[in-house]
Motif scaffolding. Structure first.
Motif, PDB file in Angstrom:
ATOM      1  N   ARG A 260       3.047   6.969 -15.653  1.00  0.00           N
ATOM      2  CA  ARG A 260       4.338   7.008 -14.971  1.00  0.00           C
ATOM      3  C   ARG A 260       4.547   8.423 -14.437  1.00  0.00           C
ATOM      4  NH1 ARG A 260       8.622   4.049 -13.983  1.00  0.00           N
ATOM      5  NH2 ARG A 260      10.683   5.002 -13.755  1.00  0.00           N
TER       6      ARG A 260
ATOM      7  N   GLU B 233       4.899   3.926 -11.335  1.00  0.00           N
ATOM      8  CA  GLU B 233       3.661   3.891 -12.107  1.00  0.00           C
ATOM      9  C   GLU B 233       2.455   3.792 -11.189  1.00  0.00           C
ATOM     10  OE1 GLU B 233       3.729   0.787 -15.008  1.00  0.00           O
ATOM     11  OE2 GLU B 233       4.982   1.947 -16.394  1.00  0.00           O
TER      12      GLU B 233
ATOM     13  N   ASP C 184       0.454   5.988 -20.404  1.00  0.00           N
ATOM     14  CA  ASP C 184       1.053   4.898 -21.171  1.00  0.00           C
ATOM     15  C   ASP C 184       0.907   5.121 -22.667  1.00  0.00           C
ATOM     16  OD1 ASP C 184      -1.664   4.419 -21.311  1.00  0.00           O
ATOM     17  OD2 ASP C 184      -1.596   2.525 -20.196  1.00  0.00           O
TER      18      ASP C 184
ATOM     19  N   SER D  33      -5.845   2.035 -17.351  1.00  0.00           N
ATOM     20  CA  SER D  33      -4.604   2.538 -17.958  1.00  0.00           C
ATOM     21  C   SER D  33      -3.606   2.869 -16.849  1.00  0.00           C
ATOM     22  CB  SER D  33      -4.892   3.780 -18.810  1.00  0.00           C
ATOM     23  OG  SER D  33      -5.334   4.850 -17.995  1.00  0.00           O
ATOM     24  N   ARG D  34      -2.372   3.137 -17.275  1.00  0.00           N
ATOM     25  CA  ARG D  34      -1.316   3.412 -16.306  1.00  0.00           C
ATOM     26  C   ARG D  34      -0.632   4.735 -16.648  1.00  0.00           C
ATOM     27  NH1 ARG D  34      -0.568  -1.142 -13.290  1.00  0.00           N
ATOM     28  NH2 ARG D  34       1.406  -0.408 -12.423  1.00  0.00           N
TER      29      ARG D  34
ATOM     30  N   GLU E 264      -1.939   3.028 -11.403  1.00  0.00           N
ATOM     31  CA  GLU E 264      -3.021   2.489 -12.217  1.00  0.00           C
ATOM     32  C   GLU E 264      -4.293   3.282 -11.977  1.00  0.00           C
ATOM     33  OE1 GLU E 264      -5.570  -1.662 -12.905  1.00  0.00           O
ATOM     34  OE2 GLU E 264      -3.985  -1.541 -11.389  1.00  0.00           O
TER      35      GLU E 264
END
Length: 358
Positions: free
Chosen positions: A113, A119, A78, A110-111, A121
């Motif tokens: 993609r 997405e 992210d 946080s994430r 986590e």
């Protein structure tokens, strides 16, 4: 003397590392290693298709039916940084442990993609792995199958191609969950399995999902300090019953691959082989007392690896040194897409070199 990492080293020319499979699964070579008490081991050069002639009507081959998943994913954090994710193992329908490569380690909560499609986590760390949560609206393996890539071993210097989708799976792969193939099984095709059945030998199945930790180097010289990665296995009651029948008939239990051996010997650590599931960190070194497996079909293994230690425990350190020296001189092909060995277990009362060191 205690065993050290150097005891399991050997010199391997880089050109002997197989980079692709042969046209025919059973077209590879087979080194047959038979330890002999008080003498040098017997080493014979055969073809893998000759394996059918090495099994008897009372023998049982135990296969690992795990299936390799599309465990490699690329994406961005992210914060914008690029990441490469390699699934280690699923820990739930929508969660997995994974290796994550990034210029800066992703933080908890946080994430990322992945594959420009979904997405995940970051839930935290579990040892060297990251605990990731995947979208809950789709099965994890289905998601990986559609968006991930097949993970070839690090010593294969190319990206996975279309042919690898079938050739880096065994013909009997059923249960998804591995990030590396049980490579001894890659040599078997339907015709060879039929010839083995014609000999009267039986087949049984278990599942052990191979983790990415299988490729991690041993980082300590004192092997007593090494800790193995965990792998999950399932052994059906039918397999336990087949082994009991084989024992009663005087036949041999032949593990197809070190993964099958690890599962069987881990499940018998309390003295009796029992059906069921579990996780194993079993570390098999010379001096280990084998309780289930009498013979082993296996590929050639990396220098200084835990699998070199396992086969050295099974056949004897001197026997393995001689066999590997012969294989290098005879230009066998090494590792996942390489040739194979058929090893008969050494007598437990026979010690060679450091075999009684642990």
């Amino acid at each position: 003397m205690p065993l050290t990492l150097a005891d399991f080293d050997y010199t391997l020319p880089a050109e002997l590392i197989a980079q692709a499979p042969l046209p025919e699964r059973s077209g590879s070579r087979l080194l047959v290693l038979s330890p002999r008490p008080g003498a040098a081991p017997q080493i014979d050069d055969e073809g893998f298709a000759d394996l059918a002639g090495l099994v008897g009507p009372d023998d049982l081959l135990v296969f690992n039916d795990t299936r390799v998943i599309h465990a490699r994913l690329h994406g961005i954090k992210d914060s914008g940084g690029q990441v490469e994710v390699l699934i280690e193992r699923a820990v739930g329908p929508h969660e997995a442990l994974a290796q994550v490569r990034a210029s800066k380690s992703p933080k908890t909560a946080s994430r990322m993609r992945l594959a420009d499609a979904f997405e995940v986590e970051v839930l935290g760390r579990v040892g060297e792995f990251y605990h990731l949560r995947f979208p809950a609206d789709e099965d994890l393996f289905a998601l990986l199958e559609r968006h991930g890539k097949l993970p070839l071993p690090p010593y294969i210097q190319r990206a996975a191609g279309e042919a690898d989708e079938s050739r880096y799976q065994t013909v009997y792969a059923r249960e998804p969950g591995s990030v590396a193939a049980p490579t001894a099984g890659l040599h078997f095709d339907d015709a060879l399995l039929a010839r083995i059945a014609e000999r009267g030998a039986k087949c049984a199945w278990l599942t052990l999902h191979v983790g990415a930790g299988t490729f991690q180097p041993v980082r300590v010289d004192d092997l007593g300090e090494h800790r193995m990665h965990r792998e999950r296995y399932v052994i059906p009651q039918a397999t336990v019953d087949a082994i009991a029948t084989t024992r009663a008939a005087g036949g041999r239990v032949i593990a197809v691959g070190t993964t099958s051996m690890r599962a069987l010997e881990a499940a018998a650590q309390e003295g009796t082989l029992e059906a069921g599931s579990g996780e194993t960190e079993i570390f098999i070194l010379p001096g280990f007392h084998f309780q289930v497996v009498d013979a082993l079909v296996t590929n050639f293994h990396l220098p200084r690896s835990t699998l070199m230690m396992l086969v050295s425990a099974f056949a004897g350190m001197d026997s393995i040194r001689r066999a590997y020296a012969h294989a290098v001189e005879a230009r066998y092909r090494f590792f996942s897409y390489g040739d194979a060995m058929f090893i008969t277990r050494k007598n437990d009362s026979e010690n060679d070199n450091n075999d009684d060191a642990v």
